[in-house]
Design an enzyme around this catalytic site. Sequence first.
Site, PDB file in Angstrom:
ATOM      1  N   CYS A 140       0.833  -1.207   0.000  1.00 20.56           N
ATOM      2  CA  CYS A 140       0.000   0.000   0.000  1.00 20.56           C
ATOM      3  C   CYS A 140       0.865   1.254   0.000  1.00 20.56           C
ATOM      4  O   CYS A 140       0.502   2.270  -0.611  1.00 20.56           O
ATOM      5  CB  CYS A 140      -0.928   0.003   1.216  1.00 20.56           C
ATOM      6  SG  CYS A 140      -2.333  -1.129   1.126  1.00 20.56           S
ATOM      7  N   CYS A 222      -8.215  -2.494  -4.238  1.00 16.29           N
ATOM      8  CA  CYS A 222      -7.538  -3.327  -5.235  1.00 16.29           C
ATOM      9  C   CYS A 222      -8.211  -4.702  -5.313  1.00 16.29           C
ATOM     10  O   CYS A 222      -8.688  -5.240  -4.309  1.00 16.29           O
ATOM     11  CB  CYS A 222      -6.077  -3.493  -4.846  1.00 16.29           C
ATOM     12  SG  CYS A 222      -5.114  -1.974  -4.926  1.00 16.29           S
ATOM     13  N   CYS A 225      -7.356  -7.581  -2.881  1.00 14.80           N
ATOM     14  CA  CYS A 225      -7.520  -7.235  -1.468  1.00 14.80           C
ATOM     15  C   CYS A 225      -8.949  -6.824  -1.131  1.00 14.80           C
ATOM     16  O   CYS A 225      -9.195  -6.246  -0.062  1.00 14.80           O
ATOM     17  CB  CYS A 225      -6.567  -6.104  -1.089  1.00 14.80           C
ATOM     18  SG  CYS A 225      -4.834  -6.544  -1.312  1.00 14.80           S
ATOM     19  N   CYS A 250      -5.267   1.738   4.519  1.00 16.12           N
ATOM     20  CA  CYS A 250      -4.143   1.539   3.610  1.00 16.12           C
ATOM     21  C   CYS A 250      -3.051   2.573   3.825  1.00 16.12           C
ATOM     22  O   CYS A 250      -2.007   2.509   3.196  1.00 16.12           O
ATOM     23  CB  CYS A 250      -4.622   1.600   2.173  1.00 16.12           C
ATOM     24  SG  CYS A 250      -5.442   3.146   1.755  1.00 16.12           S
TER      25      CYS A 250
HETATM   26  S1  SF4 Z   1      -4.786  -2.850  -1.436  1.00 13.97           S
HETATM   27 FE1  SF4 Z   1      -3.565  -4.749  -1.751  1.00 13.97          FE
HETATM   28  S2  SF4 Z   1      -2.765  -4.714  -3.885  1.00 13.97           S
HETATM   29 FE2  SF4 Z   1      -3.578  -2.641  -3.351  1.00 13.97          FE
HETATM   30  S3  SF4 Z   1      -1.790  -1.514  -2.712  1.00 13.97           S
HETATM   31 FE3  SF4 Z   1      -2.691  -2.364  -0.814  1.00 13.97          FE
HETATM   32  S4  SF4 Z   1      -1.744  -4.407  -0.503  1.00 13.97           S
HETATM   33 FE4  SF4 Z   1      -1.242  -3.702  -2.603  1.00 13.97          FE
END
Ligand code: SF4
Length: 263
Positions: A140, A222, A225, A250
């Site tokens: 993130c 995302c 996730c 995040c």
């Molecule tokens: S939500 Fe998941 S894929 Fe997106 S930036 Fe964060 S860890 Fe990475």
Amino acid sequence: MTRSSFNPQPAGAASQPPSSAGPALAATLDAALAAAPSLDARLRLIAEHVPGRVAFSTSLGIEDQAVFAAIATADLPFDVFTLDTGRHFPETLETLDATEARYGRRIRVVFPEASDVEALVARDGIMGFRQAIENRKACCDVRKVRPLNRALVGAAGWITGLRRDQSAGRAHVPFAAWDANQNLIKLNPIADWSLETLEAYVSDNAVPLNALHSQGFPSIGCQPCTRAIRPGEDIRAGRWWWENEDGKECGLHNRPKVKDAAA
Ligand code: SF4
């Protein structure tokens, strides 16, 4: 590559000089926005009273779609951008395209630094964010936080679509507060909106929405996730569902005690 050879850059982006007027203006705006009768009135207050560039970071979720609809309809001169993490659902990119077509306005797309992503994936693997919270936060950071910080450099204000009833962690989101990390005023013009108010607004204004919202995804991040939620679950339960409930942010909005900072 070993873990130690991955050398993340500092996430902070406070490159502007400190402002003594910023916290006072934030407090004034917090009260003014609370008293304003509509989202349109709140956005116009922001446009009139925040000196300098005002950024709006949109995730293209329902809250941000409502805010963007109001910004575009009033043709307000905010710097609208979205973060492309490289891991979005196709439906999210379709929403971006449809939104630009609907309002005739380009939305700036901010990408992560390719070298950061390559170093991260070399260290943790392409799905490494599921192996440890540390890895997830690093992902993130590279894909979201650093690009956000880069996009906010030099901005005087930062509009978001945060709402208080989205989660327990957002229950005290103010309308405006001084963000000492970003050195700007963070503005949340729909902080007090209920889900019912939000849904009525997007329906009344025919705002384009991500198709996933009607498939059990109230909060869309995302693709790897985010999952659909089950009836009765918290609306953010589908985000990083393999982690504990506490602190599932995040890094974009988990600034501590932003309301206190405005006082
Ligand atoms: S939500 Fe998941 S894929 Fe997106 S930036 Fe964060 S860890 Fe990475």
